[in-house]
Design an enzyme around this catalytic site. Structure first.
Site, mmCIF file in Angstrom:
data_model
loop_
_atom_site.group_PDB
_atom_site.id
_atom_site.type_symbol
_atom_site.label_atom_id
_atom_site.label_comp_id
_atom_site.label_asym_id
_atom_site.label_seq_id
_atom_site.Cartn_x
_atom_site.Cartn_y
_atom_site.Cartn_z
ATOM 1 C CB CYS A 37 36.647 40.446 57.267
ATOM 2 S SG CYS A 37 36.345 41.507 58.681
ATOM 3 C CD GLU A 60 37.474 38.248 61.478
ATOM 4 O OE1 GLU A 60 37.971 38.806 62.457
ATOM 5 O OE2 GLU A 60 37.185 38.829 60.434
HETATM 6 P P1 NAP Z 1 47.619 36.239 55.404
HETATM 7 O O1 NAP Z 1 48.725 36.036 54.449
HETATM 8 O O2 NAP Z 1 46.922 35.059 55.958
HETATM 9 O O3 NAP Z 1 48.205 37.157 56.580
HETATM 10 C C1 NAP Z 1 47.482 37.451 57.747
HETATM 11 C C2 NAP Z 1 48.450 37.578 58.905
HETATM 12 O O4 NAP Z 1 49.090 36.315 59.130
HETATM 13 C C3 NAP Z 1 49.589 38.565 58.666
HETATM 14 O O5 NAP Z 1 49.904 39.208 59.879
HETATM 15 C C4 NAP Z 1 50.731 37.659 58.230
HETATM 16 O O6 NAP Z 1 51.995 38.216 58.465
HETATM 17 C C5 NAP Z 1 50.497 36.489 59.143
HETATM 18 N N1 NAP Z 1 51.117 35.249 58.707
HETATM 19 C C6 NAP Z 1 51.344 34.821 57.453
HETATM 20 N N2 NAP Z 1 51.913 33.599 57.475
HETATM 21 C C7 NAP Z 1 52.049 33.249 58.777
HETATM 22 C C8 NAP Z 1 52.572 32.116 59.454
HETATM 23 N N3 NAP Z 1 53.070 31.074 58.794
HETATM 24 N N4 NAP Z 1 52.562 32.099 60.797
HETATM 25 C C9 NAP Z 1 52.051 33.133 61.483
HETATM 26 N N5 NAP Z 1 51.551 34.239 60.904
HETATM 27 C C10 NAP Z 1 51.537 34.301 59.560
HETATM 28 O O7 NAP Z 1 46.474 37.090 54.787
HETATM 29 P P2 NAP Z 1 46.539 38.448 53.983
HETATM 30 O O8 NAP Z 1 47.659 38.519 53.005
HETATM 31 O O9 NAP Z 1 46.452 39.518 55.011
HETATM 32 O O10 NAP Z 1 45.205 38.298 53.168
HETATM 33 C C11 NAP Z 1 45.020 37.201 52.276
HETATM 34 C C12 NAP Z 1 43.546 36.902 52.101
HETATM 35 O O11 NAP Z 1 42.946 36.678 53.376
HETATM 36 C C13 NAP Z 1 42.761 38.038 51.522
HETATM 37 O O12 NAP Z 1 42.868 38.095 50.165
HETATM 38 C C14 NAP Z 1 41.387 37.705 52.023
HETATM 39 O O13 NAP Z 1 40.784 36.760 51.204
HETATM 40 C C15 NAP Z 1 41.624 37.104 53.375
HETATM 41 N N6 NAP Z 1 41.444 38.077 54.482
HETATM 42 C C16 NAP Z 1 40.429 37.918 55.317
HETATM 43 C C17 NAP Z 1 40.263 38.826 56.326
HETATM 44 C C18 NAP Z 1 39.175 38.719 57.316
HETATM 45 O O14 NAP Z 1 39.054 39.611 58.159
HETATM 46 N N7 NAP Z 1 38.359 37.713 57.317
HETATM 47 C C19 NAP Z 1 41.118 39.901 56.480
HETATM 48 C C20 NAP Z 1 42.166 40.022 55.600
HETATM 49 C C21 NAP Z 1 42.323 39.088 54.615
HETATM 50 P P3 NAP Z 1 52.811 38.976 57.296
HETATM 51 O O15 NAP Z 1 51.989 40.139 56.907
HETATM 52 O O16 NAP Z 1 54.072 39.341 57.978
HETATM 53 O O17 NAP Z 1 52.967 37.984 56.192
#
Ligand code: NAP
Length: 514
Positions: free
Chosen positions: A291, A252
Site C-alpha cells: 500500500c 485504508e
Molecule cells: P478487496 O477486494 O477490497 O478485499 C479486501 C478485504 O475485504 C478482503 O479481506 C476481502 O475478503 C474483504 N471483502 C471483500 N468484499 C467485502 C464485503 N462486501 N464485506 C466485507 N469484506 C469484504 O481488495 P483486494 O482484492 O485485497 O485488493 C484490491 C485492490 O485494493 C488492489 O488492487 C489495490 O488497489 C487495493 N489495495 C490496497 C491496499 C492498501 O493497503 N491500501 C491493500 C491491498 C489492496 P475476501 O478476500 O474474502 O474477498
C-alpha cells in the site's frame, strides 16, 4: 487437501456449503480449501461482546501488553513455518515473507512495550487537567476509556501477518475484543497465526473468520469498530452499509504514492542513491503489492533520461520467477484477478506514456512451467506531462509498475503533484536544500498521511518510505480512505472513547493514577 477452519465463539469450525481454493500463485497448484459460509456469526459477536470484553476489561494496559509480548514470541517460535506458508500461498520471496512476518512481530513488541509503559491502569489521559470552576478545586480532564463492543478487522491479501498484527495490537491493548477476517486468497499465514495466538489470548478476545465475509457486517452495532484495508470499491460499499449503524469505520484504501527528486540532488550523491534504491525496492518488494509503494516518480526535466536509465539498469538485474528459489528476487502477483487488474492498469498507462522498461509486463519466469503463474515483470513508463496524465494520477496499479514524470524543480509543482493523487498514505521527497523542503512540506502535508524526507544525513539509517513503523501514523486522506492506524499511543484511540470528566480535581487526578 487441507480444509481451513475459522475460530469463532471459542471453537474451531470449518463452516459448510460450497468451497473455494487457496493456491500457490507461482504454480497455480491448490494448497487448501475453505467453505464460503455456514458459520454462526451472530454467536461469534455475542461471545466476543460478553466473554472477550469482560476478560479484557479486567486487565490493565500492562497485562494486555504482556499478552502482546507472548504473541510476538509465538511468531518468533514459528518463523520458518510462517515464511514457508507465505512463500507458497502469497508468491512471496523469502525476503518478502520476512518483511511481512517480522513486521507483525515488531509491531506486537512495540505495543507490548507501550502497555508496560502505560502500566497498571485502564484509562488514558487526553491532555492536561483544566480548571473549569472559580478555584482549582473544580476541575476538568479529558480521558480515553476503552470502547464497548467488538473490533472487526478486515484485512487485505498483501500483508496477511503484519496486517493482522498491527490492527490486533492496538485493539487488544486498548481493551477491545477482535474478530479478524483475513483476505481469503492468502489466508494460510493468518490461519496459522490464529492457531498460535488462540491459546495465548484471554477467552473471547480473538476470533477469526477464514473465508468470505458473508453476513459478518450485518452483526455490527453502534459501539463496534470496523477497520478495513483493501480496495476503494469495497471501501465504498462498507461506508454505505455501515453508515446507518453508526459504527466507527477506519479505512485504508487505494493510494497513489509519489517520490520526488529535489532539484539540488545529483544521482551520484548519497541522496540520489537513496532515491533510486527506494523506488526500485518499492517496485519489486512484494512484487509492488504494498500500500506504501511508489507509483508516481517526479524528477527535474534535465534528469529524466538519467533517472530512467538508472532504473532500467537496476531493474534488469532483478531475477523473476518461482519465489521459493534462492536466486529469485521477485515472485508473482498474489492472484489471477490481481494480475488481470495490473495488466489493465499497464494498458491504460501505455496509451498515454512512453515505455522505459519492461514493455507491458510480459516476462518468462525462472523455474516455472510454461504458461503457469500470475507473473508480471517490472514496468517503467515516462511522461513529460505528469499533471495531465489521468491514468497515472487517478488509478492505483497494484503491482511492479512506476511512471516517471518531469517537472520544473519547484517545491510548489512537487506539492501540487502530490495533491493530484487526491490523498495518499505516504509520499517522499529527496533533497538536501532545507528551504526547498520547507516549501514542499507545508504545501504537500495536507495530502499525505506520512511524508518521508530523504537526505544525505539520514541516508545511512533510512528504513525507506515503504516501511510502516508502529510509532508513526499509517493512513491517509482522500483516496487513501481518510483513516489512521498505529502512531504509537494514537493507535489505541480508534478503539477508545474520549470522555470529558468534570469534578473535584483531586478525584480526577486519582482516577489517572495520580
Ligand atoms: P478487496 O477486494 O477490497 O478485499 C479486501 C478485504 O475485504 C478482503 O479481506 C476481502 O475478503 C474483504 N471483502 C471483500 N468484499 C467485502 C464485503 N462486501 N464485506 C466485507 N469484506 C469484504 O481488495 P483486494 O482484492 O485485497 O485488493 C484490491 C485492490 O485494493 C488492489 O488492487 C489495490 O488497489 C487495493 N489495495 C490496497 C491496499 C492498501 O493497503 N491500501 C491493500 C491491498 C489492496 P475476501 O478476500 O474474502 O474477498
Amino acid at each position: 487437501m487441507q480444509l481451513l477452519s475459522s475460530y469463532l465463539a471459542g471453537a474451531w469450525s470449518a463452516g459448510s456449503g460450497s468451497r473455494t481454493s487457496l493456491v500457490n500463485p507461482a504454480t497455480e497448484e491448490a494448497l487448501a480449501e475453505v467453505h464460503t459460509g455456514g458459520h454462526d456469526l451472530a454467536a461469534a459477536f455475542r461471545h466476543a461482546r460478553t466473554k472477550g470484553a469482560a476478560e479484557l476489561g479486567q486487565m490493565t494496559f500492562a497485562q494486555r501488553g504482556a499478552v502482546l509480548a507472548a504473541l510476538a514470541k509465538a511468531i518468533h517460535g514459528a518463523r520458518e513455518e510462517l515464511i514457508a506458508l507465505a512463500v507458497a500461498n502469497g508468491g512471496n520471496t523469502r525476503g518478502d515473507a520476512k518483511f511481512d512476518i517480522d513486521g507483525g512481530a515488531v509491531t506486537l513488541s512495540h505495543y507490548a512495550e507501550l502497555g508496560a509503559k502505560l502500566g497498571a491502569t485502564t484509562l488514558l489521559a487526553d491532555g492536561e487537567p483544566i480548571q473549569v470552576g472559580r478555584t482549582a478545586r473544580m476541575g476538568g480532564q479529558h480521558i480515553w476509556a476503552r470502547r464497548a463492543g467488538v473490533a472487526v478487522h478486515i484485512n487485505a491479501f498483501n500483508f496477511p501477518a503484519w496486517g493482522l498484527c498491527e490492527k490486533l495490537a492496538c485493539a487488544l491493548l486498548a481493551g477491545m475484543p477482535v474478530i479478524a477476517k483475513p483476505a481469503t486468497a492468502t489466508a494460510l499465514v493468518a490461519h496459522r497465526l490464529a492457531q498460535l495466538f488462540e491459546p495465548l489470548v484471554p477467552a473471547g478476545a480473538l476470533s477469526m473468520l477464514i473465508g468470505p465475509a458473508g453476513t459478518l457486517l450485518d452483526n455490527v452495532g453502534a459501539t463496534d469498530v470496523v477497520a478495513f484495508t483493501g480496495g476503494a470499491s469495497t471501501a465504498k460499499s462498507l461506508r454505505t452499509q455501515l453508515a446507518a449503524k453508526g459504527a466507527r469505520l477506519n479505512i485504508e484504501a487505494d493510494s497513489l504514492n509519489a517520490a520526488v527528486l529535489g532539484p539540488d540532488v545529483e544521482l551520484t550523491s548519497e541522496t540520489g542513491g537513496l532515491f533510486l534504491g527506494d523506488i526500485v525496492r518499492d517496485m519489486t518488494q512484494k512484487t509492488g503489492q504494498k500500500c506504501t509503494a511508489t507509483r508516481r516518480v517526479l524528477v527535474p526535466a534535465d534528469r529524466l533520461g538519467d533517472v530512467c536509465d538508472a532504473m532500467k539498469e537496476r531493474l534488469a538485474a532483478i531475477a523473476i520467477g518461482d519465489p521459493s528459489r534462492d536466486d529469485v528476487r521477485m515472485g508473482p502477483l498474489a492472484t489471477a484477478a490481481q494480475r488481470d487488474d495490473v495488466r489493465a492498469g499497464i494498458d491504460r498507462l501505455a496509451a498515454v506514456t512512453d515505455s522505459v522498461h519492461g514493455g507491458t509486463g510480459d516476462v518468462t519466469p525462472i523455474g516455472v512451467a510454461a504458461g503457469k503463474g500470475y507473473f508480471v515483470g517490472p514496468v517503467v513508463r515516462s511522461t513529460k506531462a505528469p499533471m495531465d496524465c489521468a491514468p497515472l494520477n487517478e488509478h492505483e496499479v497494484f503491482g511492479p509498475v512506476s511512471t516517471v514524470g518531469s517537472y520544473d524543480g519547484s517545491a510548489a509543482f512537487a506539492a501540487a503533484f502530490i495533491a493530484r493523487g487526491e490523498g495518499c498514505l505516504v509520499s517522499s521527497a529527496y533533497s538536501d536544500d532545507r528551504d526547498w523542503v520547507t516549501g514542499f512540506v507545508s504545501a504537500a502535508a495536507p495530502w499525505a498521511g506520512r511524508l518521508f524526507l530523504g537526505s544525505q544525513k539520514m541516508a545511512a539509517q533510512s528504513p525507506g518510505p515503504g516501511t510502516v513503523l508502529p510509532s508513526l501514523n499509517h493512513g491517509g486522506p482522500g483516496r487513501a480512505g481518510g483513516g489512521e492506524e498505529l502512531g504509537g499511543e494514537r493507535g489505541l484511540h480508534h478503539y477508545m472513547q474520549r470522555c470529558a470528566l468534570e469534578g473535584d480535581a483531586s478525584v480526577l487526578k486519582s482516577l489517572l493514577g495520580g
